[in-house]
Design a protein around this motif. Structure first.
Motif, PDB file in Angstrom:
ATOM      1  N   LEU A 222     -61.869  11.697   8.823  1.00  0.00           N
ATOM      2  CA  LEU A 222     -60.522  11.328   9.263  1.00  0.00           C
ATOM      3  C   LEU A 222     -59.885  12.593   9.815  1.00  0.00           C
ATOM      4  CD1 LEU A 222     -58.861   9.128   6.470  1.00  0.00           C
ATOM      5  CD2 LEU A 222     -59.202   8.476   8.861  1.00  0.00           C
ATOM      6  N   HIS A 223     -59.263  12.494  10.986  1.00  0.00           N
ATOM      7  CA  HIS A 223     -58.767  13.732  11.596  1.00  0.00           C
ATOM      8  C   HIS A 223     -57.599  13.474  12.541  1.00  0.00           C
ATOM      9  CE1 HIS A 223     -60.885  12.758  15.424  1.00  0.00           C
ATOM     10  NE2 HIS A 223     -61.795  12.227  14.620  1.00  0.00           N
ATOM     11  N   SER A 224     -56.897  14.567  12.854  1.00  0.00           N
ATOM     12  CA  SER A 224     -55.812  14.498  13.827  1.00  0.00           C
ATOM     13  C   SER A 224     -56.401  14.194  15.200  1.00  0.00           C
ATOM     14  CB  SER A 224     -55.036  15.812  13.830  1.00  0.00           C
ATOM     15  OG  SER A 224     -55.904  16.926  13.911  1.00  0.00           O
ATOM     16  N   ASP A 225     -55.568  13.635  16.082  1.00  0.00           N
ATOM     17  CA  ASP A 225     -56.094  13.123  17.349  1.00  0.00           C
ATOM     18  C   ASP A 225     -56.285  14.192  18.421  1.00  0.00           C
ATOM     19  OD1 ASP A 225     -53.502  13.670  17.998  1.00  0.00           O
ATOM     20  OD2 ASP A 225     -52.960  11.645  18.623  1.00  0.00           O
TER      21      ASP A 225
ATOM     22  N   SER B 267     -54.543   5.193  14.052  1.00  0.00           N
ATOM     23  CA  SER B 267     -53.079   5.171  14.125  1.00  0.00           C
ATOM     24  C   SER B 267     -52.698   5.962  15.364  1.00  0.00           C
ATOM     25  CB  SER B 267     -52.444   5.786  12.876  1.00  0.00           C
ATOM     26  OG  SER B 267     -52.542   7.197  12.913  1.00  0.00           O
ATOM     27  N   ASP B 268     -51.413   6.149  15.599  1.00  0.00           N
ATOM     28  CA  ASP B 268     -50.979   6.924  16.769  1.00  0.00           C
ATOM     29  C   ASP B 268     -51.417   8.378  16.681  1.00  0.00           C
ATOM     30  OD1 ASP B 268     -49.777   4.686  17.799  1.00  0.00           O
ATOM     31  OD2 ASP B 268     -47.770   5.183  17.055  1.00  0.00           O
ATOM     32  N   ASP B 269     -51.605   8.886  15.467  1.00  0.00           N
ATOM     33  CA  ASP B 269     -51.892  10.312  15.285  1.00  0.00           C
ATOM     34  C   ASP B 269     -53.228  10.617  14.633  1.00  0.00           C
ATOM     35  OD1 ASP B 269     -49.206  10.980  16.178  1.00  0.00           O
ATOM     36  OD2 ASP B 269     -48.528  10.215  14.244  1.00  0.00           O
TER      37      ASP B 269
ATOM     38  N   GLY C  55     -65.697  26.067  14.928  1.00  0.00           N
ATOM     39  CA  GLY C  55     -64.288  26.394  15.116  1.00  0.00           C
ATOM     40  C   GLY C  55     -63.609  25.586  16.212  1.00  0.00           C
ATOM     41  N   ARG C  56     -64.244  24.497  16.657  1.00  0.00           N
ATOM     42  CA  ARG C  56     -63.678  23.660  17.714  1.00  0.00           C
ATOM     43  C   ARG C  56     -63.242  22.290  17.185  1.00  0.00           C
ATOM     44  NH1 ARG C  56     -67.093  21.829  20.583  1.00  0.00           N
ATOM     45  NH2 ARG C  56     -69.049  22.536  19.646  1.00  0.00           N
ATOM     46  N   GLY C  57     -63.127  22.185  15.871  1.00  0.00           N
ATOM     47  CA  GLY C  57     -62.778  20.909  15.266  1.00  0.00           C
ATOM     48  C   GLY C  57     -61.293  20.606  15.366  1.00  0.00           C
ATOM     49  N   PRO C  58     -60.894  19.458  14.831  1.00  0.00           N
ATOM     50  CA  PRO C  58     -59.479  19.078  14.857  1.00  0.00           C
ATOM     51  C   PRO C  58     -58.632  19.992  13.989  1.00  0.00           C
ATOM     52  CG  PRO C  58     -60.763  17.557  13.513  1.00  0.00           C
ATOM     53  CD  PRO C  58     -61.744  18.455  14.178  1.00  0.00           C
ATOM     54  N   ALA C  59     -57.336  20.020  14.280  1.00  0.00           N
ATOM     55  CA  ALA C  59     -56.419  20.869  13.508  1.00  0.00           C
ATOM     56  C   ALA C  59     -56.373  20.451  12.050  1.00  0.00           C
ATOM     57  CB  ALA C  59     -55.022  20.807  14.126  1.00  0.00           C
TER      58      ALA C  59
ATOM     59  N   ASP D 194     -49.030  11.199   6.845  1.00  0.00           N
ATOM     60  CA  ASP D 194     -50.126  12.037   7.335  1.00  0.00           C
ATOM     61  C   ASP D 194     -50.313  13.293   6.508  1.00  0.00           C
ATOM     62  OD1 ASP D 194     -50.181  10.104   9.258  1.00  0.00           O
ATOM     63  OD2 ASP D 194     -49.866  11.432  10.968  1.00  0.00           O
ATOM     64  N   GLU D 195     -49.192  13.903   6.077  1.00  0.00           N
ATOM     65  CA  GLU D 195     -49.294  15.130   5.289  1.00  0.00           C
ATOM     66  C   GLU D 195     -50.078  14.885   4.007  1.00  0.00           C
ATOM     67  OE1 GLU D 195     -48.345  18.101   6.295  1.00  0.00           O
ATOM     68  OE2 GLU D 195     -47.643  17.203   8.168  1.00  0.00           O
ATOM     69  N   LEU D 196     -49.857  13.732   3.394  1.00  0.00           N
ATOM     70  CA  LEU D 196     -50.542  13.419   2.138  1.00  0.00           C
ATOM     71  C   LEU D 196     -52.024  13.124   2.377  1.00  0.00           C
ATOM     72  CD1 LEU D 196     -49.620  13.319  -0.798  1.00  0.00           C
ATOM     73  CD2 LEU D 196     -49.354  10.849  -0.566  1.00  0.00           C
ATOM     74  N   ILE D 197     -52.329  12.487   3.506  1.00  0.00           N
ATOM     75  CA  ILE D 197     -53.734  12.189   3.827  1.00  0.00           C
ATOM     76  C   ILE D 197     -54.548  13.475   3.861  1.00  0.00           C
ATOM     77  CG2 ILE D 197     -55.310  11.384   5.640  1.00  0.00           C
ATOM     78  CD1 ILE D 197     -53.131   9.311   6.397  1.00  0.00           C
ATOM     79  N   PHE D 198     -54.007  14.520   4.511  1.00  0.00           N
ATOM     80  CA  PHE D 198     -54.768  15.754   4.718  1.00  0.00           C
ATOM     81  C   PHE D 198     -54.466  16.835   3.686  1.00  0.00           C
ATOM     82  CE2 PHE D 198     -54.499  13.857   9.048  1.00  0.00           C
ATOM     83  CZ  PHE D 198     -55.854  13.570   9.181  1.00  0.00           C
ATOM     84  N   ASP D 199     -53.624  16.536   2.719  1.00  0.00           N
ATOM     85  CA  ASP D 199     -53.295  17.501   1.670  1.00  0.00           C
ATOM     86  C   ASP D 199     -54.543  17.778   0.829  1.00  0.00           C
ATOM     87  OD1 ASP D 199     -52.295  18.962  -0.458  1.00  0.00           O
ATOM     88  OD2 ASP D 199     -50.519  17.710  -0.706  1.00  0.00           O
ATOM     89  N   ARG D 200     -54.946  19.031   0.769  1.00  0.00           N
ATOM     90  CA  ARG D 200     -56.174  19.374   0.034  1.00  0.00           C
ATOM     91  C   ARG D 200     -55.959  19.411  -1.480  1.00  0.00           C
ATOM     92  NH1 ARG D 200     -59.840  23.693   3.437  1.00  0.00           N
ATOM     93  NH2 ARG D 200     -59.746  22.619   5.440  1.00  0.00           N
TER      94      ARG D 200
END
Length: 201
Positions: free
Chosen positions: A100-103, A114-116, A132-136, A168-174
């Motif tokens: 799962l990643h940012s667009d 989703s939109d993002d 180092g070319r992956g999503p943010a 979104d912040e919670l999805i990617f929160d480590r």
């Protein structure tokens, strides 16, 4: 819903882009205290990922298993890449990896959820992350959660889940510790409130 049907899906269900938060009385141990991000919901069923359950293997383990690099190359990866999060996404197809990643990363196999946020399940995104070319923002999940037609709606009506718009912040929160409580807080609810309500059901 099988993952393969996600690509073909055009209708949107009311749970698309929602969090499911397990109620204390959840009978299925696979989902105890789970926060699930729903990527697809339709009359065909639903599909999503548990976002608060650690996987006991590392990103380096995955790279070595896939033979994308050897031990020496893996050691040379930047610390942030070596620590890339791997989560247990659900009980279905647990040997299959999804990101799962940012667009800001798009490949031919990326599916917008989703939109993002997009979902990619091919090796090109793993290689991009290593280079180092992956999503943010991204997280890898092994396995997913799936429900057949009407199954999830029945579980919700039986008081198995709460739902709210995803964050979104919670999805990617480590930080997985406390993510269940933070998801409940999006609804203005605490676990203690749920426990007392469940006791009076």
């Amino acid at each position: 819903m099988a993952f393969s049907t996600l690509r073909d899906k055009c209708e949107r269900g009311f749970l698309d882009g929602q969090f499911l938060i397990a109620m204390p009385g959840m009978k299925d141990s696979n989902f105890a205290r789970a926060v699930v991000y729903i990527c697809a919901h339709s009359t065909a069923g639903a599909m999503g990922f548990i976002i608060n359950r650690a996987q006991p293997i590392s990103f380096t383990d995955v790279l070595l298993h896939l033979k994308l690099m050897d031990q020496q190359e893996a050691i040379m990866l930047p610390g942030d890449t070596r620590d890339f999060p791997i989560l247990a996404g659900g009980p279905v197809e647990t040997g299959r990896g999804f990101v799962l990643h940012s667009d800001d990363f798009v490949s031919e196999s990326s599916i917008p959820v989703s939109d993002d946020i997009s979902l990619t399940a091919t090796l090109d995104i793993i290689r991009a992350i290593c280079n180092g070319r992956g999503p943010a923002r991204a997280t890898m999940l092994l396995g997913y959660a799936g429900w057949g037609p009407g199954q999830l709606e029945l579980e919700i009506s039986s008081n198995g889940w709460l739902n709210c718009p995803a964050n979104d912040e919670l999805i990617f929160d480590r930080a997985l510790e406390g993510k269940y409580e933070r998801a409940l807080a999006l609804l203005g609810v605490s676990p203690e409130m749920l426990s007392s309500e469940a006791g009076h059901a």
